[in-house]
Design an enzyme around this catalytic site. Sequence first.
Site, PDB file in Angstrom:
ATOM      1  N   LYS A  67      42.877  39.838 121.551  1.00  0.00           N
ATOM      2  CA  LYS A  67      43.117  41.151 120.930  1.00  0.00           C
ATOM      3  C   LYS A  67      42.678  41.145 119.470  1.00  0.00           C
ATOM      4  CE  LYS A  67      47.477  41.086 122.130  1.00  0.00           C
ATOM      5  NZ  LYS A  67      47.487  39.908 123.039  1.00  0.00           N
ATOM      6  N   THR A  68      43.054  40.113 118.743  1.00  0.00           N
ATOM      7  CA  THR A  68      42.636  40.026 117.335  1.00  0.00           C
ATOM      8  C   THR A  68      41.126  39.897 117.222  1.00  0.00           C
ATOM      9  OG1 THR A  68      44.744  38.973 116.770  1.00  0.00           O
ATOM     10  CG2 THR A  68      42.935  38.742 115.192  1.00  0.00           C
ATOM     11  N   ASP A 112      48.960  43.296 113.936  1.00  0.00           N
ATOM     12  CA  ASP A 112      49.315  42.474 115.085  1.00  0.00           C
ATOM     13  C   ASP A 112      50.814  42.602 115.345  1.00  0.00           C
ATOM     14  OD1 ASP A 112      48.947  40.765 117.173  1.00  0.00           O
ATOM     15  OD2 ASP A 112      48.801  38.945 115.957  1.00  0.00           O
ATOM     16  N   THR A 161      52.028  42.507 122.565  1.00  0.00           N
ATOM     17  CA  THR A 161      52.281  41.848 123.837  1.00  0.00           C
ATOM     18  C   THR A 161      53.354  42.584 124.626  1.00  0.00           C
ATOM     19  OG1 THR A 161      53.873  40.388 122.729  1.00  0.00           O
ATOM     20  CG2 THR A 161      51.616  39.587 122.956  1.00  0.00           C
ATOM     21  N   ARG A 220      42.698  31.080 124.455  1.00  0.00           N
ATOM     22  CA  ARG A 220      43.299  30.294 123.378  1.00  0.00           C
ATOM     23  C   ARG A 220      43.757  28.930 123.893  1.00  0.00           C
ATOM     24  NH1 ARG A 220      48.006  33.290 120.653  1.00  0.00           N
ATOM     25  NH2 ARG A 220      46.272  34.522 119.816  1.00  0.00           N
TER      26      ARG A 220
END
Length: 347
Positions: A67-68, A112, A161, A220
């Site tokens: 997302k980032t 975020d 999230t 990740r």
Amino acid sequence: MQKERFITSQLNQKEETADVSLRPQSFADFPGQERVKERLQIMVQAAKERNEPLSHLLLCGPPGLGKTTLAYIIANTRGVQVKSTSGPVIEKPGDLAGLLTGLGDGDVLFIDEIHRLPMAIEEYLYSAMEDYVIDIMLDQGAGSRSVRLNIPHFTLIGATTRQGRISAPLRSRFGMTCRLDYYHTPELQRILTRSAGILGVDAEPEGLFEVARRCRGTPRIANNLLRWVRDYVQVKNHKVITRKLADAALKMLDIDETGLDEMDTRLLEAILFKFKGGPVGIKNLSVALSEEESTIEDVYEPFLIQEGYLMRTPQGRVATDKAAQRFGLPGGGGPGLPPLQPELPVE
């Protein structure tokens, strides 16, 4: 005279920077999430052709899916600056005003964990997102007054999230909501191939595939495991990451062929053997594992449910036939254990 030291493998070479960034900088370098990327590319291209700021955007999905990274790619593609922060950091209206007034026309403000914004800050965002103004209260009591600040036409990109924890008024002000899903193994292998090139790691495709299929569908985690496998191979005095070496490195972390780690196995064992397959309540499960309820719900259960090892029912957690068979229990139960109950309605 000291012996001259030679670097015998790329695995032993020092990284050029202390923290090599593996984030892609463009849509072309971002594997997976094809439908989401297609929507975002159309949005960005249309905004560039009209020379307008992008619509506000909400990115949601499990952690570690990019997302980032997507927020920065959108800003890079649009050719604007991005200012990044997180929901818990913005504690008072002055913090938000400082962020917004420091933006230029068309710039991106990335927040975020936006679901963790205080409610008072959310209310200030309403006018900022729609009318590009923000009203700041000065003083308190009878002498209080408000000052209206005009802010540039910016784009808010929120990442969360937990989309359900964002209030309905704020959620409705986003022009588009994009959900990111877990990645498939071929997509993760492409990500690892790119990451290995950036890190200067020699790896066979089979070795990267072994890492890709055991990283819970999350880039990740895949990149973190790649770094670990690189360290393992280097210390074991090998030059190339092979499937056999990757398997050995991941087994040292108690990650099996299906991607389940030690805690996943303990959770399934507790349900199957201590609670006879379930159903079992989250509180009992938390005590049995000596783990927080929120950690079980947010960290371990989603992957187990997605992979078909676990079900949430109104009566509690139930292990499936697939979980039972993993431990050699035929038909959802072993000797002395009643069969599992897949017919229970799922929440």
